[in-house]
Design a protein around this motif. Structure first.
Motif, short mmCIF file in Angstrom:
data_model
loop_
_atom_site.label_atom_id
_atom_site.label_comp_id
_atom_site.label_asym_id
_atom_site.label_seq_id
_atom_site.Cartn_x
_atom_site.Cartn_y
_atom_site.Cartn_z
N LEU A 168 0.80 -1.15 -0.03
CA LEU A 168 -0.01 -0.14 -0.03
C LEU A 168 1.03 1.28 0.00
O LEU A 168 2.00 1.15 0.53
CB LEU A 168 -0.83 0.08 1.34
CG LEU A 168 -2.26 -0.88 1.33
CD1 LEU A 168 -2.61 -0.83 2.63
CD2 LEU A 168 -3.07 -0.46 0.27
N ARG A 169 0.40 2.40 -0.49
CA ARG A 169 1.10 3.61 -0.50
C ARG A 169 0.09 4.56 0.10
O ARG A 169 -1.00 4.93 -0.34
CB ARG A 169 1.46 4.07 -1.92
CG ARG A 169 2.33 5.36 -1.90
CD ARG A 169 2.18 5.81 -3.12
NE ARG A 169 3.49 7.05 -3.35
CZ ARG A 169 3.53 7.85 -4.34
NH1 ARG A 169 2.64 8.13 -4.96
NH2 ARG A 169 4.60 8.80 -4.27
N LEU A 170 0.54 5.01 1.40
CA LEU A 170 -0.18 6.11 2.06
C LEU A 170 0.13 7.57 1.62
O LEU A 170 1.64 7.82 1.49
CB LEU A 170 -0.18 5.89 3.86
CG LEU A 170 -0.25 4.67 4.25
CD1 LEU A 170 -0.16 4.69 5.69
CD2 LEU A 170 -1.60 3.99 3.81
N SER A 171 -0.69 8.61 1.51
CA SER A 171 -0.46 9.82 1.10
C SER A 171 -0.84 10.75 2.31
O SER A 171 -1.96 10.41 2.96
CB SER A 171 -1.08 10.02 -0.22
OG SER A 171 -0.45 9.49 -1.33
N CYS A 172 -0.15 11.71 2.28
CA CYS A 172 -0.51 12.87 3.35
C CYS A 172 -0.43 14.35 2.71
O CYS A 172 0.83 14.59 2.19
CB CYS A 172 0.28 12.87 4.61
SG CYS A 172 -0.06 14.16 5.85
N GLU A 173 -1.30 15.12 2.72
CA GLU A 173 -1.36 16.20 2.22
C GLU A 173 -1.43 17.38 3.37
O GLU A 173 -1.90 17.28 4.14
CB GLU A 173 -2.52 16.81 1.31
CG GLU A 173 -2.60 18.13 0.78
CD GLU A 173 -3.63 18.35 -0.23
OE1 GLU A 173 -4.62 17.53 -0.32
OE2 GLU A 173 -3.70 19.47 -0.94
N ALA A 174 -0.34 17.90 3.39
CA ALA A 174 -0.05 18.93 4.59
C ALA A 174 -0.13 20.50 4.15
O ALA A 174 0.23 20.76 2.99
CB ALA A 174 1.36 18.80 4.97
N SER A 175 -0.90 21.35 4.85
CA SER A 175 -0.93 22.57 4.40
C SER A 175 -1.01 23.43 5.71
O SER A 175 -1.12 22.94 6.92
CB SER A 175 -2.36 22.88 3.81
OG SER A 175 -3.43 22.25 4.37
N GLY A 176 -0.90 24.93 5.36
CA GLY A 176 -1.05 25.77 6.71
C GLY A 176 0.12 25.95 7.68
O GLY A 176 0.13 26.59 8.67
N TYR A 177 1.21 25.33 7.10
CA TYR A 177 2.55 25.60 7.89
C TYR A 177 3.50 26.35 7.24
O TYR A 177 3.52 26.49 6.18
CB TYR A 177 3.19 24.41 8.16
CG TYR A 177 3.68 23.25 7.04
CD1 TYR A 177 2.96 22.78 6.61
CD2 TYR A 177 5.07 23.41 6.82
CE1 TYR A 177 3.39 22.03 5.32
CE2 TYR A 177 5.50 22.69 5.79
CZ TYR A 177 4.64 21.99 4.92
OH TYR A 177 5.10 21.23 4.11
N THR A 178 4.31 27.25 8.00
CA THR A 178 5.27 28.03 7.36
C THR A 178 6.62 27.73 7.87
O THR A 178 7.54 28.53 7.91
CB THR A 178 4.95 29.54 7.65
OG1 THR A 178 4.87 29.73 8.94
CG2 THR A 178 3.53 29.90 7.10
N TYR A 179 6.82 26.62 8.49
CA TYR A 179 8.51 26.45 9.01
C TYR A 179 9.26 26.34 8.03
O TYR A 179 9.07 25.96 6.97
CB TYR A 179 8.17 25.07 9.84
CG TYR A 179 6.97 24.92 10.65
CD1 TYR A 179 6.35 23.38 10.80
CD2 TYR A 179 6.27 25.61 11.30
CE1 TYR A 179 5.03 23.14 11.47
CE2 TYR A 179 5.10 25.61 12.21
CZ TYR A 179 4.65 24.17 12.25
OH TYR A 179 3.69 23.84 12.93
#
Length: 120
Positions: free
Chosen positions: A18-29
């Motif tokens: 399986l391939r899991l994906s994660c979309e990240a947003s809202g950070y400015t680090y």
């Protein structure tokens, strides 16, 4: 506000992938670390893999050689390729981000998770 949305969880047979994906947003680090965690019913949350913003990776012993964490900075995406899955990989998998570096970082911000179920 940091937002993390996972996808890709499914039910597979032992030995599958399986391939899991994660979309990240809202950070400015400018410096950050990303990770995948998992938690099975009745068990503590386990850090499965992590990746520093410079690409350095670490893995739990239980998944070394089977799982691969990667990121696409241009798309703000985090991935977890899981091969040769085993029944004890069954868990809710969630992605996380923290400001800082792998060995010293702020508290994690986590997503809601995606379920992975592996049958024998």
């Amino acid at each position: 506000q940091v937002r993390l949305v996972e996808s890709g969880g499914d039910s597979v047979q032992s030995g599958g992938s399986l391939r899991l994906s994660c979309e990240a947003s809202g950070y400015t680090y400018t410096a950050y670390v990303l990770a995948w965690f998992r938690q099975a019913p009745g068990q503590e949350r386990e850090e499965v893999a992590s990746i520093d913003f410079d690409g350095t990776t670490t893995y739990a012993d239980s998944v070394k050689g089977r799982f691969t964490i990667s990121q696409d900075n241009a798309k703000n995406m985090l991935y977890l390729q899981m091969d040769n899955l085993k029944p004890n990989d069954t868990a809710m998998y969630s992605c996380a981000i923290a400001k800082g570096r792998m060995k010293l970082h702020a508290p994690w911000s986590r997503g809601q998770g995606t379920q992975v179920t592996v049958s024998a």
